[in-house]
Each structure stands twice: as structure tokens, then as C-alpha cells.
Design an enzyme around this catalytic site. Sequence first.
Site, PDB file in Angstrom:
ATOM      1  N   PRO A   2       0.826  -1.214   0.000  1.00  0.00           N
ATOM      2  CA  PRO A   2       0.000   0.000   0.000  1.00  0.00           C
ATOM      3  C   PRO A   2       0.857   1.259   0.000  1.00  0.00           C
ATOM      4  O   PRO A   2       1.833   1.361   0.738  1.00  0.00           O
ATOM      5  CB  PRO A   2      -0.803  -0.136   1.300  1.00  0.00           C
ATOM      6  CG  PRO A   2      -0.853  -1.603   1.565  1.00  0.00           C
ATOM      7  CD  PRO A   2       0.466  -2.135   1.084  1.00  0.00           C
ATOM      8  N   GLU A   3       0.489   2.206  -0.861  1.00  0.00           N
ATOM      9  CA  GLU A   3       1.205   3.471  -0.951  1.00  0.00           C
ATOM     10  C   GLU A   3       0.380   4.554  -0.267  1.00  0.00           C
ATOM     11  O   GLU A   3      -0.639   4.270   0.360  1.00  0.00           O
ATOM     12  CB  GLU A   3       1.494   3.794  -2.420  1.00  0.00           C
ATOM     13  CG  GLU A   3       2.326   2.713  -3.103  1.00  0.00           C
ATOM     14  CD  GLU A   3       2.653   3.007  -4.558  1.00  0.00           C
ATOM     15  OE1 GLU A   3       2.589   4.189  -4.955  1.00  0.00           O
ATOM     16  OE2 GLU A   3       2.977   2.064  -5.295  1.00  0.00           O
ATOM     17  N   HIS A 108      -5.110 -14.990  10.266  1.00  0.00           N
ATOM     18  CA  HIS A 108      -4.100 -13.928  10.324  1.00  0.00           C
ATOM     19  C   HIS A 108      -4.626 -12.645  10.965  1.00  0.00           C
ATOM     20  O   HIS A 108      -4.086 -11.564  10.716  1.00  0.00           O
ATOM     21  CB  HIS A 108      -3.568 -13.650   8.925  1.00  0.00           C
ATOM     22  CG  HIS A 108      -2.950 -14.850   8.272  1.00  0.00           C
ATOM     23  ND1 HIS A 108      -1.794 -15.438   8.743  1.00  0.00           N
ATOM     24  CD2 HIS A 108      -3.356 -15.598   7.213  1.00  0.00           C
ATOM     25  CE1 HIS A 108      -1.495 -16.486   7.987  1.00  0.00           C
ATOM     26  NE2 HIS A 108      -2.419 -16.595   7.051  1.00  0.00           N
TER      27      HIS A 108
END
Length: 291
Positions: A2-3, A108
Site C-alpha cells: 500500500p502506498e 491472520h
Amino acid sequence: MPELPEVETVRRGLAPHMEGRRIVYAEQNRPNLRFPFPPGFVSRLDGNRVVSVGRRAKYLLIELADGWTWMVHLGMSGRFTINPGTETIVATSGQVGHNSGWALAEKHDHVRVEMEGGARLVFNDARRFGFMDLIPPGGLETNPHLAGLGPEPLDDAFSVAGFSAAIADKKTPIKAALLDQSVVAGLGNIYVCEALWRAAISPKRLARTIPGRRAERLVPAVKDVIAAAIEAGGSSLRDYVQADGELGYFQHSWDAYGREGEPCRKPDCGGILRRIVQSGRSTFFCPGHQR
């Protein structure tokens, strides 16, 4: 990974459910992600009140009432999901399902938090490249992850003059310079490719040749790409979803990234998109108009 637009979208999704509210329950399900959780992590969160949910570059910074800051980095596959009421929203590879009950968790799900008002937040990270930390009062400026970061791309500090000064002596390709977090914070591979396409600048051009007219095209292109991506909720690629489980949509607007072998969309260009590898990363560009 992710940016900035994806992290900013997550921040905007979390803020209404966290700001001004007390953390009534926190749970940590393993001792580490990329790094070990800090000592006393759960006890620091439990009962504390969230003052604000901020962001610096690709880091979420959740300010707590006692002066500490809860730092979150999403890594490659980290994501928050939110249940605003009585159901836990579980999002996997873009598929959204609703499962009742707080006890039901995915394999998770590493951190779970229940907020005053009933919202339940789950941090899931299958690859465990993300991490969380606690920063003491007054420690943001000296934190090793934050110290030395350049200006945010949408801030006034990211200007043609400032950017030109920062790269004036750089002999690296402009693609590498834009990925240097000390030059501008938060940019990643996708949005650098898109900005260079819009600015008609080759990713192979040396950074020191950019100041001047090219910088006057590139800085606004970076700002426009980042703003448009945030508006679209980011780009959903592999694991990324927004905090409400929805996908981002900016991947449908890519002009360069992932379009190897396709015709350039720039009017009257006629070029074909190419892929090259720079510093171990794929770069997509059009040799027809990017010079």
C-alpha cells in the site's frame, strides 16, 4: 505494498470510529509481526482514548490521550477492517463476508480492538511484513521511521522550487529520486510511474536534469495523481481493501502501470507501453512521449 493513497484511505475509514472514543478492549494474538510488538502494547491501548488518527507518509499515527502514539505500518498485506455494530466484517482478496460474533477470527487476525460505541477493528496481515509500535510523548520527530522524511506530496512544502533543490545534484534516475522518501514522502512504484507518464518524463532521465521546466510539469502531476487516487479509494492490488471492506478503484485509471505492450492513451502519441526494471522494480512507461 500500500502506498500513500491507500494508507490515507484507511486513515479516513478509521477516523470516524476511533477519534474521541475510548479503547474498551484490545487483543494481541501473536508476539510479533515484522518486528516484535513493543512491551506493554495491549495494556497501553486498553482503556486509552484516541485523540486523532493521522498519517505521515505510509505510516498511520494514532494519537492517544496519554501522549503516546500508536504507529501502524501496513507492510505488504496488512489491512484493517471495521465492524461498526454487531458484525465483524471480514475481507479476503476483495471478497466481503459478514460473520456475526466477536470471537470468530481469521487465521491472520493479529490485533483486535473494540471501541467505545461498539465499533470493532481487526488488523489482518497474512504475510506479516507490517508492524506496530508505540512512540512516547515527544518522540515523533526522532523516531527512526519518521526522521528524515521529505514533504508530503499534497503539502505546499512540496513545491517546484523545493523539489528542484532536493534533486539538483542527484545522478540517479528520476524514478529512483521520486521513490527516495527524503525527497518526497509516501510515493511508491505505482504512482511514480503514473506521475511520470502524465508529466511526459522518461523514468530513465537523470534527476539532476529535471529542475526547471520539467519540474514545473512533474510536481503538479504528482499532486494530481495522488489526489485522484485518494478520491478513488486507492488502488486494489492483491490484498488491499478499504477499512469498510470495499475495493479501491484507481487501478481502473492507470495510464502506465501494468500496461506493458498496450497502446499509449495520450492523444496523438502512438507509442506502446514498455516495462523495464529499475533497482529491482518494474517501471512502466511510454517511450513515445516520455523523454
